[in-house]
Design a protein around this motif. Structure first.
Motif, PDB file in Angstrom:
ATOM      1  N   GLY A 128     124.499  57.801  39.764  1.00  8.13           N
ATOM      2  CA  GLY A 128     124.800  58.529  38.534  1.00  8.13           C
ATOM      3  C   GLY A 128     126.108  59.298  38.633  1.00  8.13           C
ATOM      4  N   VAL A 129     126.324  59.937  39.770  1.00  5.35           N
ATOM      5  CA  VAL A 129     127.567  60.684  39.981  1.00  5.35           C
ATOM      6  C   VAL A 129     128.755  59.727  40.002  1.00  5.35           C
ATOM      7  CG1 VAL A 129     128.869  62.043  41.686  1.00  5.35           C
ATOM      8  CG2 VAL A 129     126.524  62.692  41.090  1.00  5.35           C
ATOM      9  N   PRO A 136     121.997  66.058  44.575  1.00  5.79           N
ATOM     10  CA  PRO A 136     122.104  65.288  45.813  1.00  5.79           C
ATOM     11  C   PRO A 136     121.500  63.887  45.775  1.00  5.79           C
ATOM     12  CG  PRO A 136     120.590  67.128  46.076  1.00  5.79           C
ATOM     13  CD  PRO A 136     121.235  67.280  44.744  1.00  5.79           C
ATOM     14  N   GLY A 137     120.510  63.628  44.975  1.00  6.49           N
ATOM     15  CA  GLY A 137     119.862  62.323  45.015  1.00  6.49           C
ATOM     16  C   GLY A 137     120.420  61.313  44.033  1.00  6.49           C
ATOM     17  N   ASP A 138     121.477  61.662  43.329  1.00  8.79           N
ATOM     18  CA  ASP A 138     121.970  60.809  42.244  1.00  8.79           C
ATOM     19  C   ASP A 138     123.358  60.243  42.531  1.00  8.79           C
ATOM     20  OD1 ASP A 138     122.026  59.507  39.821  1.00  8.79           O
ATOM     21  OD2 ASP A 138     122.535  61.303  38.664  1.00  8.79           O
ATOM     22  N   PRO A 196     129.175  51.459  42.374  1.00  9.27           N
ATOM     23  CA  PRO A 196     128.723  52.463  43.345  1.00  9.27           C
ATOM     24  C   PRO A 196     129.162  52.148  44.773  1.00  9.27           C
ATOM     25  CG  PRO A 196     126.945  51.900  41.849  1.00  9.27           C
ATOM     26  CD  PRO A 196     128.062  50.923  41.584  1.00  9.27           C
ATOM     27  N   SER A 197     129.265  50.859  45.112  1.00  5.49           N
ATOM     28  CA  SER A 197     129.690  50.521  46.479  1.00  5.49           C
ATOM     29  C   SER A 197     131.164  50.880  46.690  1.00  5.49           C
ATOM     30  CB  SER A 197     129.422  49.054  46.796  1.00  5.49           C
ATOM     31  OG  SER A 197     130.133  48.224  45.921  1.00  5.49           O
ATOM     32  N   GLN A 198     132.006  50.658  45.676  1.00  6.62           N
ATOM     33  CA  GLN A 198     133.413  51.058  45.795  1.00  6.62           C
ATOM     34  C   GLN A 198     133.509  52.580  45.912  1.00  6.62           C
ATOM     35  OE1 GLN A 198     135.910  50.165  42.424  1.00  6.62           O
ATOM     36  NE2 GLN A 198     137.730  51.022  43.395  1.00  6.62           N
ATOM     37  N   PHE A 199     132.711  53.279  45.101  1.00  6.04           N
ATOM     38  CA  PHE A 199     132.678  54.746  45.167  1.00  6.04           C
ATOM     39  C   PHE A 199     132.298  55.198  46.574  1.00  6.04           C
ATOM     40  CE2 PHE A 199     129.782  58.452  44.975  1.00  6.04           C
ATOM     41  CZ  PHE A 199     130.734  59.432  44.734  1.00  6.04           C
ATOM     42  N   SER A 200     131.250  54.594  47.134  1.00  5.76           N
ATOM     43  CA  SER A 200     130.799  54.988  48.471  1.00  5.76           C
ATOM     44  C   SER A 200     131.875  54.741  49.527  1.00  5.76           C
ATOM     45  CB  SER A 200     129.523  54.227  48.853  1.00  5.76           C
ATOM     46  OG  SER A 200     128.455  54.674  48.062  1.00  5.76           O
TER      47      SER A 200
END
Length: 164
Positions: free
Chosen positions: A119-120, A114-116, A129-133
């Motif tokens: 990494g995920v 849950p905290g990664d 990571p922003s595109q992923f989010s």
């Protein structure tokens, strides 16, 4: 009672009747509403079997960059024909299909880790990571940081180490 139950109760009849039951099932499948699609499955040269090769490649390499031209070559089609047939078979473009696989895998990984989030995101193939989010929020209606707060069977299974 159905004929299958009768066959289970009478082993002596199985040798004679089981092939007939299988034949009837196959006949109904081939002549039914989805018969044309089922017949395509059996043809090695059908567009469906060619698209299936590409789908398997995407499933095995979902975290890698995808080029539609390479998938079309793998499927033995022109890029435009491949795109059209892929869309017909999956109801998605190849890129959308890959994105769904990535996000599904990310959801499972986030339940276990849950905290990664960053990494995920990288593990499933996102450089940003922003595109992923953004894409995760669009798909699931909440940010990836809330993935384990759902109390869903997926999250519960991942916490217990079991597959959903």
């Amino acid at each position: 009672r159905c004929i299958r139950d009768s066959l289970l109760d009478r082993p002596r009849d199985q040798a004679v009747l089981a092939p007939l039951v299988k034949r009837e099932i196959l006949w109904r499948l081939l002549t039914g509403e989805q018969g044309a699609a089922v017949r395509q499955l059996g043809l090695a040269s059908s567009s469906l079997s060619h698209v299936t090769r590409a789908v398997r490649w995407i499933q095995d390499h979902y975290a890698e960059p995808l080029r539609v031209e390479d998938l079309a070559r793998l499927a033995g089609m022109s890029p435009s024909a491949f795109h059209r047939h892929f869309q017909t078979v999956t109801a998605l473009s190849p890129i959308q299909f890959q994105k769904q696989l990535r996000l599904q895998q990310a959801r499972l990984l986030l339940a276990a880790h849950p905290g990664d989030v960053t990494g995920v995101a990288h593990r499933v193939g996102y450089d940003s990571p922003s595109q992923f989010s953004r894409e995760y929020r669009r798909q699931y209606g909440h940010p990836p940081s809330h993935a384990t707060r759902l109390g869903s069977p997926v999250a519960a299974a991942a916490k217990e180490g079991a597959a959903p």
